[in-house]
Design an enzyme around this catalytic site. Structure first.
Site, PDB file in Angstrom:
ATOM      1  N   TYR A   1       0.823  -1.220   0.000  1.00  0.00           N
ATOM      2  CA  TYR A   1       0.000   0.000   0.000  1.00  0.00           C
ATOM      3  C   TYR A   1       0.860   1.274   0.000  1.00  0.00           C
ATOM      4  CZ  TYR A   1      -4.070   2.896   0.966  1.00  0.00           C
ATOM      5  OH  TYR A   1      -5.065   3.825   0.873  1.00  0.00           O
TER       6      TYR A   1
ATOM      7  N   PHE B   1      -9.530  19.288 -23.919  1.00  0.00           N
ATOM      8  CA  PHE B   1     -10.210  18.003 -24.093  1.00  0.00           C
ATOM      9  C   PHE B   1     -11.525  18.019 -23.312  1.00  0.00           C
ATOM     10  CE2 PHE B   1     -10.857  13.496 -22.862  1.00  0.00           C
ATOM     11  CZ  PHE B   1     -11.106  13.023 -24.124  1.00  0.00           C
ATOM     12  N   ASP B   2     -12.461  17.118 -23.646  1.00  0.00           N
ATOM     13  CA  ASP B   2     -13.792  17.206 -23.025  1.00  0.00           C
ATOM     14  C   ASP B   2     -13.788  17.053 -21.502  1.00  0.00           C
ATOM     15  OD1 ASP B   2     -13.310  14.472 -23.137  1.00  0.00           O
ATOM     16  OD2 ASP B   2     -15.217  13.930 -24.025  1.00  0.00           O
TER      17      ASP B   2
ATOM     18  N   ASP C   1      -0.885  19.703 -20.814  1.00  0.00           N
ATOM     19  CA  ASP C   1      -1.581  18.419 -20.813  1.00  0.00           C
ATOM     20  C   ASP C   1      -0.724  17.505 -21.678  1.00  0.00           C
ATOM     21  OD1 ASP C   1      -3.071  16.210 -21.680  1.00  0.00           O
ATOM     22  OD2 ASP C   1      -4.980  17.262 -21.478  1.00  0.00           O
TER      23      ASP C   1
ATOM     24  N   ALA D   1      -0.778  14.211 -22.348  1.00  0.00           N
ATOM     25  CA  ALA D   1      -1.263  12.880 -22.749  1.00  0.00           C
ATOM     26  C   ALA D   1      -0.498  12.373 -23.982  1.00  0.00           C
ATOM     27  CB  ALA D   1      -2.760  12.938 -23.042  1.00  0.00           C
TER      28      ALA D   1
ATOM     29  N   LYS E   1      -1.989   7.005 -23.027  1.00  0.00           N
ATOM     30  CA  LYS E   1      -1.758   7.292 -24.449  1.00  0.00           C
ATOM     31  C   LYS E   1      -0.269   7.112 -24.756  1.00  0.00           C
ATOM     32  CE  LYS E   1      -5.877   9.579 -23.788  1.00  0.00           C
ATOM     33  NZ  LYS E   1      -6.419   9.638 -22.437  1.00  0.00           N
TER      34      LYS E   1
ATOM     35  N   HIS F   1     -22.200  12.236 -24.326  1.00  0.00           N
ATOM     36  CA  HIS F   1     -21.919  11.323 -25.442  1.00  0.00           C
ATOM     37  C   HIS F   1     -21.771   9.873 -24.985  1.00  0.00           C
ATOM     38  CE1 HIS F   1     -18.378  13.253 -23.808  1.00  0.00           C
ATOM     39  NE2 HIS F   1     -17.645  12.210 -24.154  1.00  0.00           N
TER      40      HIS F   1
HETATM   41  N1  F0G Z   1      -6.328  15.115 -22.005  1.00  0.00           N
HETATM   42  C1  F0G Z   1      -6.385  14.705 -23.276  1.00  0.00           C
HETATM   43  C2  F0G Z   1      -5.718  15.529 -24.332  1.00  0.00           C
HETATM   44  C3  F0G Z   1      -7.057  13.526 -23.616  1.00  0.00           C
HETATM   45  O1  F0G Z   1      -7.109  13.156 -24.895  1.00  0.00           O
HETATM   46  C4  F0G Z   1      -7.660  12.775 -22.583  1.00  0.00           C
HETATM   47  C5  F0G Z   1      -8.337  11.535 -22.879  1.00  0.00           C
HETATM   48  C6  F0G Z   1      -7.570  13.228 -21.267  1.00  0.00           C
HETATM   49  C7  F0G Z   1      -6.899  14.405 -21.005  1.00  0.00           C
HETATM   50  C8  F0G Z   1      -8.189  12.486 -20.130  1.00  0.00           C
HETATM   51  O2  F0G Z   1      -7.438  11.355 -19.841  1.00  0.00           O
HETATM   52  O3  F0G Z   1      -8.888   9.394 -20.372  1.00  0.00           O
HETATM   53  O4  F0G Z   1      -6.887   9.178 -18.910  1.00  0.00           O
HETATM   54  O5  F0G Z   1      -8.886  10.368 -18.103  1.00  0.00           O
HETATM   55  N2  F0G Z   1      -8.610  11.150 -24.009  1.00  0.00           N
HETATM   56  C9  F0G Z   1      -9.185   9.884 -24.427  1.00  0.00           C
HETATM   57  C10 F0G Z   1      -9.460   9.947 -25.897  1.00  0.00           C
HETATM   58  C11 F0G Z   1     -10.302   9.387 -23.604  1.00  0.00           C
HETATM   59  O6  F0G Z   1     -10.112   9.017 -26.385  1.00  0.00           O
HETATM   60  O7  F0G Z   1      -9.004  10.869 -26.560  1.00  0.00           O
HETATM   61  P1  F0G Z   1      -8.058   9.999 -19.281  1.00  0.00           P
END
Ligand code: F0G
Length: 456
Positions: free
Chosen positions: A70, A122-123, A212, A214, A255, A446
């Protein structure tokens, strides 16, 4: 001479194409929402590049030694070490995935009335800011939304616009966010020059500059290939420079870090780290695992290093280009230049009979599945959601369908198959119908909304 693939297959999973009538049944069962399809019913899944890739044998071996202690886990220390060496920030907070990082950061920093400027968010990034009462402001350069513009760095922040906002609203801005690469505008990269200048502007106004990250490795590769003066630089030195401009970074590890789960908050400032860390423990998981299993941390420690190898990035970007160019040959309009993780089809242009509020991108996703069992996702007005105040549908700047390519999962034949499904669909695209809500959910509509095809 044909190019040699980078991998050979050691573990395989059988896929199949169910019949057209079964696909229709499956789509109806899913209420015309491809998120609700069952994986066994999908031939090629291009829904996302997030957590869907194949692990390397080195990651699997590391998983075997995953330490589930842990606190004080060896796997955490391996991950912390790997994250520091790849990304160069001294402080690391583990979280369960990218949105976990957003939640922790926004819970602490975003207040009612806060503004968070950046390139297109991102959304989940947007939603996390909005639920705290803040407002994301899209400052991406206007060319990003012009499909005919071939600019090499369409993810760039519009600096004069950013400066105007910083000058006018500085006190309301907890941080500026640059998303590298910028998913919402087609996986387009941000140039080093733009990162440097965004960072300098933030410094001038005393505001934090976050990234960000990713898809940071793909961004670094594009800098090497497209930006003057970087051709001979190593990916490592490009990443080091990119990160040097930021005060912190939010990472989805699913990613470019080639993992199936996980996320990180990376910080330069000790004080901010000490403020955020307990909230990581509250919302994600303990400060030394953040809701990742020891196995997940162990494989992430390896994935972070594999994802930045130049040889891999070259292969990866070539795969996306291959599919994009095949679609162009068929006459399918796509966002150019071709991005880093996905091909973005301009569904609004390809299906002009479908009005924006009948969601051309989502309608195309349904049609594509029906035609050949291929799953993809809308990036358009459905994803844009409603304005939190007026509750009106927000019209996206364009209506796209994203074909995201999972890491190391598919080979050329899969991509040829996808292009062929588009070829077949192109003959009957005028008959593709729009969709309307049967049930609309909130937030992140969505994922869980139900739809029906509109009557022709
Ligand atoms: N920032 C970006 C640019 C992303 O594309 C995503 C996720 C996130 C943050 C959030 O990260 O999924 O680990 O919580 N994108 C995925 C996509 C879901 O399909 O583009 P997460």
């Amino acid at each position: 001479m044909a190019t040699l693939p980078l991998y050979k297959q050691k573990v395989v999973e059988e896929i199949r194409l169910i019949s057209r009538s079964e696909r229709l049944k499956s789509l109806k069962r899913a209420d015309f929402n491809p998120f609700m399809l069952h994986s066994e019913d999908i031939a090629v899944d291009l829904l996302t590049d997030s957590g869907t890739g194949a692990l390397s044998q080195e990651q699997c071996a590391a998983e075997e030694e995953g330490d589930e202690t842990y606190c004080g886990s060896k796997s955490w220390r391996a991950l912390e070490h790997s994250a520091k060496s790849v990304l160069g920030f001294p402080y690391v907070i583990p979280v369960h995935q990218g949105r976990g990082a957003e939640h922790v950061v926004d819970f602490v920093l975003v207040k009612k009335g806060s503004l968070v400027p950046g390139n297109a968010h991102f959304d989940t990034t947007k939603a996390n800011i909005e639920v705290m009462g803040g407002k994301p402001i899209d400052c991406t350069i206007s060319e990003a939304y012009d499909p005919s513009s071939g600019l090499p760095f369409k993810g760039n922040i519009d600096l004069p616009r950013l400066e105007k906002i910083l000058k006018k609203h500085g006190t309301k801005i907890p941080y500026v966010l640059s998303t590298i690469t910028c998913n919402q505008v087609g996986g387009q990269p941000v140039s080093m020059k733009n990162l440097k200048e965004s960072s300098a502007l933030c410094k001038k106004y005393g505001i934090r500059f976050f990234l960000d990250v990713a898809r940071f490795a793909e961004n670094a590769y594009f800098i090497k290939k497209r930006e003057k003066g970087f051709g001979k630089r190593s990916i490592k030195s490009i990443i080091d420079e990119m990160m040097s401009y930021a005060d912190g970074a939010l990472m989805s590890a699913k990613k470019n870090a080639l993992n199936q789960s996980g996320g990180l908050i990376l910080l330069r400032n000790k004080e901010l780290f000490e403020i955020l860390q307990p909230y990581g423990a509250l919302f994600a998981g303990g400060i030394q695992y953040g809701a990742m299993s020891g196995k997940a941390m162990a494989s992430l420690a390896v994935g972070l290093k594999e994802g930045v190898k130049e040889r891999y990035l070259e292969y990866r970007v070539a795969q996306i280009e291959y599919l994009g160019n095949k679609l162009r040959e068929i006459g399918v309009p796509i966002v150019l230049p071709i991005g880093g993780h996905a091909v973005f089809v301009n569904a609004g242009e390809w299906l002009p009979q479908i009005r924006w509020n009948l969601f051309p991108g989502h309608s195309l996703a349904c049609a594509l599945y029906l035609e050949g069992g291929v799953r993809a996702v809308e990036i358009g007005s459905l994803l844009e959601n409603r304005d939190p105040k007026t509750r009106e549908n927000r019209r996206a700047k364009w209506e796209l369908l994203r074909l995201a390519i999972p890491h190391r999962l598919y080979v050329k034949e899969h991509l040829d198959y996808v292009a062929d499904v588009f070829r077949k669909l192109s003959e009957k695209r005028s008959s593709v119908r729009g969709v309307e809500f049967v049930r609309e959910t909130y937030p992140m509509r969505h994922f869980t909304s139900k739809f029906r095809l509109i009557k022709s």
